[in-house]
Write an enzyme that holds these catalytic residues in place. Sequence first.
Site, PDB file in Angstrom:
ATOM      1  N   TYR A  46      -0.269  -0.873  10.187  1.00 22.26           N
ATOM      2  CA  TYR A  46      -0.480  -1.489   8.868  1.00 22.26           C
ATOM      3  C   TYR A  46       0.751  -1.260   7.976  1.00 22.26           C
ATOM      4  O   TYR A  46       1.227  -2.178   7.297  1.00 22.26           O
ATOM      5  CB  TYR A  46      -1.721  -0.861   8.244  1.00 22.26           C
ATOM      6  CG  TYR A  46      -2.080  -1.385   6.878  1.00 22.26           C
ATOM      7  CD1 TYR A  46      -2.590  -2.666   6.712  1.00 22.26           C
ATOM      8  CD2 TYR A  46      -1.949  -0.588   5.742  1.00 22.26           C
ATOM      9  CE1 TYR A  46      -2.948  -3.141   5.462  1.00 22.26           C
ATOM     10  CE2 TYR A  46      -2.306  -1.046   4.488  1.00 22.26           C
ATOM     11  CZ  TYR A  46      -2.813  -2.324   4.351  1.00 22.26           C
ATOM     12  OH  TYR A  46      -3.157  -2.787   3.103  1.00 22.26           O
ATOM     13  N   HIS A  52     -12.901   2.823   3.369  1.00 23.80           N
ATOM     14  CA  HIS A  52     -12.113   3.944   2.875  1.00 23.80           C
ATOM     15  C   HIS A  52     -13.047   5.076   2.436  1.00 23.80           C
ATOM     16  O   HIS A  52     -14.260   4.885   2.330  1.00 23.80           O
ATOM     17  CB  HIS A  52     -11.243   3.490   1.696  1.00 23.80           C
ATOM     18  CG  HIS A  52     -10.134   2.585   2.112  1.00 23.80           C
ATOM     19  ND1 HIS A  52     -10.190   1.227   1.933  1.00 23.80           N
ATOM     20  CD2 HIS A  52      -8.949   2.834   2.721  1.00 23.80           C
ATOM     21  CE1 HIS A  52      -9.084   0.678   2.408  1.00 23.80           C
ATOM     22  NE2 HIS A  52      -8.313   1.631   2.900  1.00 23.80           N
ATOM     23  N   LYS A  61       3.282  -3.937   6.180  1.00 23.88           N
ATOM     24  CA  LYS A  61       3.488  -3.982   4.724  1.00 23.88           C
ATOM     25  C   LYS A  61       4.964  -3.781   4.372  1.00 23.88           C
ATOM     26  O   LYS A  61       5.461  -4.377   3.418  1.00 23.88           O
ATOM     27  CB  LYS A  61       2.599  -2.939   4.029  1.00 23.88           C
ATOM     28  CG  LYS A  61       1.121  -3.315   4.042  1.00 23.88           C
ATOM     29  CD  LYS A  61       0.879  -4.598   3.244  1.00 23.88           C
ATOM     30  CE  LYS A  61      -0.556  -5.039   3.200  1.00 23.88           C
ATOM     31  NZ  LYS A  61      -0.755  -6.329   2.498  1.00 23.88           N
ATOM     32  N   SER A  91       0.845  -1.194   0.000  1.00 20.87           N
ATOM     33  CA  SER A  91       0.000   0.000   0.000  1.00 20.87           C
ATOM     34  C   SER A  91       0.882   1.247   0.000  1.00 20.87           C
ATOM     35  O   SER A  91       2.007   1.222   0.520  1.00 20.87           O
ATOM     36  CB  SER A  91      -0.841  -0.013   1.271  1.00 20.87           C
ATOM     37  OG  SER A  91      -1.314   1.287   1.553  1.00 20.87           O
ATOM     38  N   SER A  92       0.340   2.339  -0.519  1.00 18.67           N
ATOM     39  CA  SER A  92       1.134   3.572  -0.588  1.00 18.67           C
ATOM     40  C   SER A  92       1.350   4.204   0.790  1.00 18.67           C
ATOM     41  O   SER A  92       2.125   5.146   0.916  1.00 18.67           O
ATOM     42  CB  SER A  92       0.465   4.582  -1.530  1.00 18.67           C
ATOM     43  OG  SER A  92      -0.826   4.893  -1.069  1.00 18.67           O
ATOM     44  N   CYS A  93       0.695   3.668   1.843  1.00 14.03           N
ATOM     45  CA  CYS A  93       0.913   4.239   3.178  1.00 14.03           C
ATOM     46  C   CYS A  93       2.244   3.807   3.796  1.00 14.03           C
ATOM     47  O   CYS A  93       2.561   4.197   4.909  1.00 14.03           O
ATOM     48  CB  CYS A  93      -0.232   3.906   4.118  1.00 14.03           C
ATOM     49  SG  CYS A  93      -0.298   2.179   4.531  1.00 14.03           S
TER      50      CYS A  93
HETATM   51  O1  GFB Z   1      -9.701   6.498   2.606  1.00 11.01           O
HETATM   52  P1  GFB Z   1      -9.224   6.832   3.967  1.00 11.01           P
HETATM   53  O2  GFB Z   1      -9.955   6.200   5.103  1.00 11.01           O
HETATM   54  O3  GFB Z   1      -7.719   6.454   4.097  1.00 11.01           O
HETATM   55  O4  GFB Z   1      -9.335   8.428   4.192  1.00 11.01           O
HETATM   56  P2  GFB Z   1      -6.244   7.071   4.022  1.00 11.01           P
HETATM   57  C1  GFB Z   1      -8.828   9.342   3.263  1.00 11.01           C
HETATM   58  C2  GFB Z   1      -9.205  10.754   3.672  1.00 11.01           C
HETATM   59  O5  GFB Z   1     -10.615  10.922   3.492  1.00 11.01           O
HETATM   60  C3  GFB Z   1      -8.915  11.124   5.124  1.00 11.01           C
HETATM   61  C4  GFB Z   1     -11.190  11.515   4.651  1.00 11.01           C
HETATM   62  O6  GFB Z   1      -8.467  12.461   5.170  1.00 11.01           O
HETATM   63  C5  GFB Z   1     -10.293  11.016   5.782  1.00 11.01           C
HETATM   64  O7  GFB Z   1     -10.454  11.823   6.936  1.00 11.01           O
HETATM   65  N1  GFB Z   1     -12.604  11.150   4.750  1.00 11.01           N
HETATM   66  C6  GFB Z   1     -13.639  12.020   4.619  1.00 11.01           C
HETATM   67  C7  GFB Z   1     -13.123   9.948   5.021  1.00 11.01           C
HETATM   68  N2  GFB Z   1     -14.808  11.417   4.827  1.00 11.01           N
HETATM   69  C8  GFB Z   1     -14.527  10.116   5.073  1.00 11.01           C
HETATM   70  C9  GFB Z   1     -15.338   8.984   5.368  1.00 11.01           C
HETATM   71  O8  GFB Z   1     -16.567   9.056   5.449  1.00 11.01           O
HETATM   72  N3  GFB Z   1     -14.682   7.772   5.536  1.00 11.01           N
HETATM   73  C10 GFB Z   1     -13.331   7.672   5.445  1.00 11.01           C
HETATM   74  N4  GFB Z   1     -12.764   6.465   5.600  1.00 11.01           N
HETATM   75  N5  GFB Z   1     -12.538   8.750   5.200  1.00 11.01           N
HETATM   76  C11 GFB Z   1      -5.747   4.580   4.529  1.00 11.01           C
HETATM   77  C12 GFB Z   1      -4.828   3.887   5.463  1.00 11.01           C
HETATM   78  O9  GFB Z   1      -5.435   5.910   4.684  1.00 11.01           O
HETATM   79  O10 GFB Z   1      -5.548   4.262   3.172  1.00 11.01           O
HETATM   80  C13 GFB Z   1      -4.573   2.485   5.107  1.00 11.01           C
HETATM   81  O11 GFB Z   1      -5.333   4.032   6.772  1.00 11.01           O
HETATM   82  C14 GFB Z   1      -4.369   2.251   3.642  1.00 11.01           C
HETATM   83  O12 GFB Z   1      -3.457   2.053   5.816  1.00 11.01           O
HETATM   84  C15 GFB Z   1      -5.410   2.942   2.818  1.00 11.01           C
HETATM   85  O13 GFB Z   1      -3.081   2.653   3.238  1.00 11.01           O
HETATM   86  C16 GFB Z   1      -5.186   2.816   1.328  1.00 11.01           C
HETATM   87  O14 GFB Z   1      -5.838   7.280   2.602  1.00 11.01           O
HETATM   88  O15 GFB Z   1      -6.084   8.262   4.892  1.00 11.01           O
END
Ligand code: GFB
Length: 315
Positions: A136, A179, A140, A107-109
């Site tokens: 995580y 996500h 990875k 993953s890109s994280c």
């Molecule tokens: O997709 P996401 O959960 O993952 O969140 P990350 C991306 C951004 O969207 C963050 C915002 O800034 C969240 O605060 N966001 C806005 C939301 N509304 C929402 C919502 O309703 N749900 C969610 N989930 N986010 C993950 C990593 O990071 O990405 C993992 O935690 C993994 O390890 C994955 O790498 C691909 O991009 O921030």
Amino acid sequence: MKSKKIMIAGYRGMVGSAIRRKFVSEGHENLILSDRSEVDLINQKETEAFFAEHKPDYVIVAAAKVGGILANNIYRAEFIYDNLMIEANVINSAYKNNVEKLLFLGSSCIYPKLSPQPMKEEYLLTGPLEYTNEPYAIAKIAGIKLCENFYKQYGCNYFSVMPTNLFGPFDNFDLKTSHVLPALIRKVHEAKVNKQKEIEVWGTGTPKREFLFVEDLADAVHFLMDKINASDLYDNGYSHLNIGTGEDLTISELAEIIKSVVGFEGSIKYDSTKPDGTPRKLLDVSRLHNLGWQHKTALKTGIERTYGWYLKNRP
Ligand code: GFB
């Protein structure tokens, strides 16, 4: 590659199921499919027995514990433990059973929270990680290092790819653990149906993310399994390969696209009690482009197809 027995670990997830559809559409008949009901990859004995029985030639590791920013932050122990165990068991079992080629999905994280953008493969381990997904990311990174060092010590043809944020059919639409992209599809759809005036978006809306349609990822995996070997990466001084589009946008811009796909005209309320995570996460995909692969699906098209899938398949 057609004559090979190919194991897709985690074939029921969004990523594994897209990879399975891609390999089936390319005429691969000899697939070994595993999910939790066939073998618990967290369990070393079960994993070793599965490999000894099925003897795959090639392995694609799409099995993982995954989730969005909140799930990563809450289930921190599970995200590190489950992923470390899956990788270690699968990679060591592959070695013991003479697997010819293995592709590990990360993953890109894995990159530092404040990495220069776009992120090149060599930026790995050059700075502190984003706190919300550190467990995580560490798991990875261990997967990358397992592949790299099984190559260096034993000559195993195992390598890793790091996809950017993925979305598509069979994604998780649970509002707590998903996500952002599937979460916003669901929130916007429900707001439209319930005639709400606004939807809630976590954080500030300013973080930037890059999104790849999962069927494009599956196409890249098929291409790379066929075309590249571990030596192409490690002998050229890098430990893994990025997979993405090379384009990003803010969460606010993403929400606007989803509103237009769903047909919702209400407003957005930002919930700043929820974390933003990494400010920006854009992959440098020049190595992948140089190998001859580019993504095909525009973001809006991918969102339309995912929304279509959601409408037919939501609970
Ligand atoms: O997709 P996401 O959960 O993952 O969140 P990350 C991306 C951004 O969207 C963050 C915002 O800034 C969240 O605060 N966001 C806005 C939301 N509304 C929402 C919502 O309703 N749900 C969610 N989930 N986010 C993950 C990593 O990071 O990405 C993992 O935690 C993994 O390890 C994955 O790498 C691909 O991009 O921030």
